[in-house]
Enzyme design. Structure first.
Site, PDB file in Angstrom:
ATOM      1  N   SER A 107       0.548  -1.147  -0.094  1.00 32.58           N
ATOM      2  CA  SER A 107       0.165   0.059  -0.097  1.00 32.58           C
ATOM      3  C   SER A 107       0.921   1.335  -0.403  1.00 32.58           C
ATOM      4  O   SER A 107       1.583   1.193   0.896  1.00 32.58           O
ATOM      5  CB  SER A 107      -1.219  -0.038   0.878  1.00 32.58           C
ATOM      6  OG  SER A 107      -1.529   1.163   1.259  1.00 32.58           O
ATOM      7  N   TYR A 133      -3.324   4.948  -5.358  1.00 31.37           N
ATOM      8  CA  TYR A 133      -4.893   5.663  -4.745  1.00 31.37           C
ATOM      9  C   TYR A 133      -4.612   7.087  -6.292  1.00 31.37           C
ATOM     10  O   TYR A 133      -3.397   7.300  -6.083  1.00 31.37           O
ATOM     11  CB  TYR A 133      -5.658   6.393  -3.665  1.00 31.37           C
ATOM     12  CG  TYR A 133      -5.702   5.372  -2.713  1.00 31.37           C
ATOM     13  CD1 TYR A 133      -6.625   4.702  -3.278  1.00 31.37           C
ATOM     14  CD2 TYR A 133      -4.559   5.906  -1.479  1.00 31.37           C
ATOM     15  CE1 TYR A 133      -6.732   3.636  -2.650  1.00 31.37           C
ATOM     16  CE2 TYR A 133      -5.343   4.681  -0.263  1.00 31.37           C
ATOM     17  CZ  TYR A 133      -6.493   3.543  -0.569  1.00 31.37           C
ATOM     18  OH  TYR A 133      -6.522   2.166   0.308  1.00 31.37           O
ATOM     19  N   THR A 159      -6.075   0.695  -7.437  1.00 34.73           N
ATOM     20  CA  THR A 159      -7.412   0.988  -6.176  1.00 34.73           C
ATOM     21  C   THR A 159      -8.579   2.348  -7.096  1.00 34.73           C
ATOM     22  O   THR A 159      -8.555   3.303  -7.037  1.00 34.73           O
ATOM     23  CB  THR A 159      -7.093   1.525  -4.957  1.00 34.73           C
ATOM     24  OG1 THR A 159      -6.295   0.086  -4.605  1.00 34.73           O
ATOM     25  CG2 THR A 159      -8.668   1.361  -4.538  1.00 34.73           C
ATOM     26  N   LYS A 223      -7.674  -2.749  -9.056  1.00 34.59           N
ATOM     27  CA  LYS A 223      -8.695  -2.851  -8.167  1.00 34.59           C
ATOM     28  C   LYS A 223     -10.250  -2.551  -7.561  1.00 34.59           C
ATOM     29  O   LYS A 223      -9.852  -1.235  -7.125  1.00 34.59           O
ATOM     30  CB  LYS A 223      -7.019  -3.148  -6.557  1.00 34.59           C
ATOM     31  CG  LYS A 223      -7.806  -3.461  -5.849  1.00 34.59           C
ATOM     32  CD  LYS A 223      -6.732  -3.720  -4.574  1.00 34.59           C
ATOM     33  CE  LYS A 223      -7.311  -3.874  -3.133  1.00 34.59           C
ATOM     34  NZ  LYS A 223      -7.939  -3.409  -2.124  1.00 34.59           N
ATOM     35  N   HIS A 247     -12.860  -4.324  -1.402  1.00 32.29           N
ATOM     36  CA  HIS A 247     -12.242  -3.721   0.099  1.00 32.29           C
ATOM     37  C   HIS A 247     -11.976  -4.556   1.181  1.00 32.29           C
ATOM     38  O   HIS A 247     -12.311  -2.990   1.867  1.00 32.29           O
ATOM     39  CB  HIS A 247     -12.666  -2.082  -0.658  1.00 32.29           C
ATOM     40  CG  HIS A 247     -11.074  -1.012   0.126  1.00 32.29           C
ATOM     41  ND1 HIS A 247     -10.455  -0.724  -1.621  1.00 32.29           N
ATOM     42  CD2 HIS A 247     -10.182  -0.297   0.820  1.00 32.29           C
ATOM     43  CE1 HIS A 247      -9.280   0.394  -0.120  1.00 32.29           C
ATOM     44  NE2 HIS A 247      -9.125   0.233   0.715  1.00 32.29           N
TER      45      HIS A 247
HETATM   46  C1  LIG Z   1      -7.009  -2.865   7.888  1.00 30.36           C
HETATM   47  C2  LIG Z   1      -6.631  -2.701   6.401  1.00 30.36           C
HETATM   48  C3  LIG Z   1      -6.583  -1.770   5.690  1.00 30.36           C
HETATM   49  C4  LIG Z   1      -6.037  -1.650   3.598  1.00 30.36           C
HETATM   50  N1  LIG Z   1      -5.967  -0.855   3.461  1.00 30.36           N
HETATM   51  C5  LIG Z   1      -5.732  -0.820   2.071  1.00 30.36           C
HETATM   52  C6  LIG Z   1      -5.314   0.133   0.873  1.00 30.36           C
HETATM   53  O1  LIG Z   1      -4.193   0.685   1.961  1.00 30.36           O
HETATM   54  N2  LIG Z   1      -5.050  -0.350  -0.244  1.00 30.36           N
HETATM   55  C7  LIG Z   1      -5.664  -0.611  -0.729  1.00 30.36           C
HETATM   56  O2  LIG Z   1      -6.250  -1.005  -1.568  1.00 30.36           O
HETATM   57  N3  LIG Z   1      -7.095  -1.779   0.001  1.00 30.36           N
HETATM   58  C8  LIG Z   1      -6.669  -1.992   1.269  1.00 30.36           C
HETATM   59  N4  LIG Z   1      -7.291  -2.644   2.390  1.00 30.36           N
HETATM   60  C9  LIG Z   1      -8.154  -3.562   1.119  1.00 30.36           C
HETATM   61  C10 LIG Z   1      -7.292  -4.329   1.509  1.00 30.36           C
HETATM   62  O3  LIG Z   1      -6.122  -4.574   0.247  1.00 30.36           O
HETATM   63  C11 LIG Z   1      -8.405  -5.924   0.705  1.00 30.36           C
HETATM   64  O4  LIG Z   1      -9.143  -5.611  -0.512  1.00 30.36           O
HETATM   65  C12 LIG Z   1      -9.331  -6.887   1.749  1.00 30.36           C
HETATM   66  O5  LIG Z   1      -8.516  -6.370   2.987  1.00 30.36           O
HETATM   67  C13 LIG Z   1      -9.357  -8.447   1.679  1.00 30.36           C
HETATM   68  O6  LIG Z   1     -10.255  -8.300   2.171  1.00 30.36           O
HETATM   69  P1  LIG Z   1      -9.570  -9.818   3.131  1.00 30.36           P
HETATM   70  O7  LIG Z   1      -9.467  -8.517   4.457  1.00 30.36           O
HETATM   71  O8  LIG Z   1     -10.927 -10.161   4.095  1.00 30.36           O
HETATM   72  O9  LIG Z   1      -8.618 -10.241   2.156  1.00 30.36           O
HETATM   73  C14 LIG Z   1      -7.345  -2.775   3.232  1.00 30.36           C
HETATM   74  C15 LIG Z   1      -7.702  -3.409   4.380  1.00 30.36           C
HETATM   75  C16 LIG Z   1      -7.528  -3.694   5.341  1.00 30.36           C
HETATM   76  C17 LIG Z   1      -7.926  -4.435   6.570  1.00 30.36           C
END
Ligand SMILES: Cc1cc2nc3c(=O)[nH]c(=O)nc-3n(C[C@H](O)[C@H](O)[C@H](O)COP(=O)(O)O)c2cc1C
Length: 372
Positions: A107, A133, A159, A223, A247
Site C-alpha cells: 500500500s 490511489y 484502487t 483493483k 476493499h
Molecule cells: C486494515 C486494512 C487496510 C487496508 N488498506 C488498503 C489500502 O491501503 N489500499 C487498498 O487498495 N486496499 C486496502 N485494504 C483492502 C485490502 O487490499 C483487501 O481488499 C481486503 O483486505 C481483502 O479482504 P480480507 O481482509 O477479507 O482478506 C485494506 C484492508 C484492511 C483490512
C-alpha cells in the site's frame, strides 16, 4: 478460544484480538457501516459446495503458477493493507520477507515504510507490486509511480473503489492511525499537514487509466471491480489485470461478496488476456480452490496477514558477556505461518478434489447454492 498453537487462519485473528489494543484491532478488523459485506465475503465462500473427483493420482501436486508472467510458488498472495507497524515493529519489511516466493502488493499511501526501503530489504527476485490511489494532485501519483519504477516494483495496482473513504462506525478519530504512524511515501514530497488534507480525486473517470499508462512502463492492474459492466470498461484500456475486490467490505456496505461477483467478471473478460484475481474473505485452502475454480488466477489476502504480523511481537532480551544487552524483535514469522497454513490447506484441498496442478482446478469442481 483458539488453541495455543495456531492451526488455522482464524486462530491468528483470536491472537491478534488478544494482543493488539482494542482500537487498533477494530480498525483492522472492521468494515463499513453494519459490516454486512465483511461477513458476507467470508460466508459466500461457505455457501459454495465442492464436487470432488477421485482416482486421479494426486501423490504429487504442483501448486505453482504465474501472475503477469512471473512465477509464484502458489496462487496465494498479499493484498495491500495500511499500517503494518500497528501489528509489528518491523511492519511492511517483515511482511515482504515472509511473502518471498509469492507476490506482495505494498500500500503506497498507507505504508509505514518507504517503498524504497521495502525493496531494498528483500531479495531482488521478490515480486512486489505497488498499490496507488489517485490524488487530486496528479503530481503526487506521478512521483509515486516514478519512485516505484526506480525501486523495482513490477506492476501498478490502481484502487478504483475509493474516490472517498467509506464510513466505518468503529473508527474513532482520536486514535486514527495516521495520527500515530508515519506515512513516508507521501511525506517525502509534502509536509505532513498537506498530506493529511491531500484528498483523493473524486472526479476521475476511465480516461485516468490512459493517463497512468502514458506515464509508466509498468503493467497496470485495477483493483475494486465487481461488475461485468466495469470489466468491459476496463478492457477498453491498457489493463493487464483486474482484482475483484470490495476493499474487504470497508468501503460500500451491502455490496456483493467478491466470490459471488467473480464469475461475472471472469465471463466479461473471457477472450481477453487480462488476468482476473480476487480478494476478500479468503480464510481457508478450500476458499482458494473455489476462487480458482471460478476463474481467478490467484487470490490476495488482507486481514489474515495483519493478524499473522501481530502473532509474534514478544520482545526478547538476551544477555551475553561480550555483546551486553541485545534486544531483538522476534521476526514476523506469523505472516509466514499464515501463508504456509493456507498453502498446506490448499494443497490438501487439491488432493481431495483430484487436482494435481492448477490447471486441473476447473469450474465443475464447484456448485453454487442455487443449484443445490
Ligand atoms: C486494515 C486494512 C487496510 C487496508 N488498506 C488498503 C489500502 O491501503 N489500499 C487498498 O487498495 N486496499 C486496502 N485494504 C483492502 C485490502 O487490499 C483487501 O481488499 C481486503 O483486505 C481483502 O479482504 P480480507 O481482509 O477479507 O482478506 C485494506 C484492508 C484492511 C483490512
Amino acid at each position: 478460544m483458539a488453541s495455543r498453537v495456531p492451526i488455522c487462519v482464524n486462530d491468528f485473528r483470536v491472537f491478534a484480538k488478544e494482543r493488539l489494543p482494542k482500537v487498533w484491532f477494530e480498525y483492522q478488523d472492521g468494515g463499513a457501516d453494519g459490516e454486512q459485506t465483511v461477513e458476507d465475503n467470508v460466508e459466500a465462500f461457505q455457501r459454495l459446495r465442492l464436487r470432488p473427483r477421485v482416482l486421479r493420482d494426486v501423490s504429487n501436486r504442483d501448486l505453482s503458477t504465474t501472475i503477469l508472467g512471473t512465477p509464484i510458488n502458489c496462487p496465494i498472495a498479499v493484498a495491500p493493507t495500511a499500517y503494518h507497524q500497528m501489528s509489528h515493529p518491523e511492519g511492511e519489511i517483515a511482511t515482504a520477507k515472509a511473502a518471498a516466493g509469492t507476490c506482495m502488493i505494498l500500500s503506497s499511501h498507507g505504508s509505514n515504510t518507504h517503498l524504497r526501503d521495502v525493496t531494498a530489504a528483500v531479495s531482488p527476485d521478490s515480486l512486489l507490486w505497488i498499490q496507488l490511489y489517485l490524488y487530486k494532485d496528479r503530481n503526487v501519483t506521478r512521483l509515486m509511480v516514478k519512485m516505484a519504477e526506480k525501486s523495482g516494483y513490477r506492476a501498478l495496482v490502481l484502487t478504483l473503489d475509493s474516490p472517498i473513504t467509506g464510513k466505518k462506525l468503529k473508527d474513532s478519530p482520536c486514535v486514527y492511525p495516521s495520527l500515530l504512524y508515519r506515512l513516508p511515501n507521501i511525506e517525502a514530497e509534502k509536509s505532513k499537514n498537506v498530506v493529511r488534507n491531500i484528498g483523493f480525486d473524486m472526479s476521475a473517470t476511465w480516461s485516468v487509466i490512459d493517463w497512468l499508462d502514458s506515464i509508466t512502463t509498468l503493467p497496470i492492474v485495477v483493483k475494486g471491480i465487481l461488475t461485468a459492466e466495469d470489466t468491459r470498461e476496463a478492457l477498453k484500456h491498457n489493463v493487464a489485470g483486474i482484482i475483484v475486490s470490495n476493499h474487504g467490505g470497508r468501503q460500500l456496505d451491502g455490496v456483493y461478496a467478491t466470490i459471488d461477483a467473480l464469475p461475472e467478471v471472469v465471463e466479461a473478460a473471457r477472450g481477453s488476456n487480462v488476468e482476473i484475481y480476487v480478494d476478500g474473505g479468503v480464510r481457508k485452502g478450500t476458499d482458494v480452490l473455489k476462487a480458482l475454480a471460478l476463474g481467478a488466477r490467484a487470490v490476495f489476502i488482507g486481514r489474515p496477514i495483519l493478524w499473522g504480523l501481530a502473532y509474534d511481537v514478544s520482545l526478547i532480551v538476551s544477555m551475553s558477556l561480550c555483546m551486553g544487552i541485545h534486544m531483538r524483535w522476534k521476526g514476523a514469522s506469523g505472516v509466514k505461518q499464515v501463508l504456509d497454513i493456507l498453502k498446506e490447506e490448499f494443497s490438501l484441498a487439491m488432493a481431495l478434489t483430484g487436482c494435481r496442478t492448477i490447471s486441473d482446478i476447473t469450474s465443475d469442481l464447484v456448485i453454487s447454492p442455487s443449484k443445490l
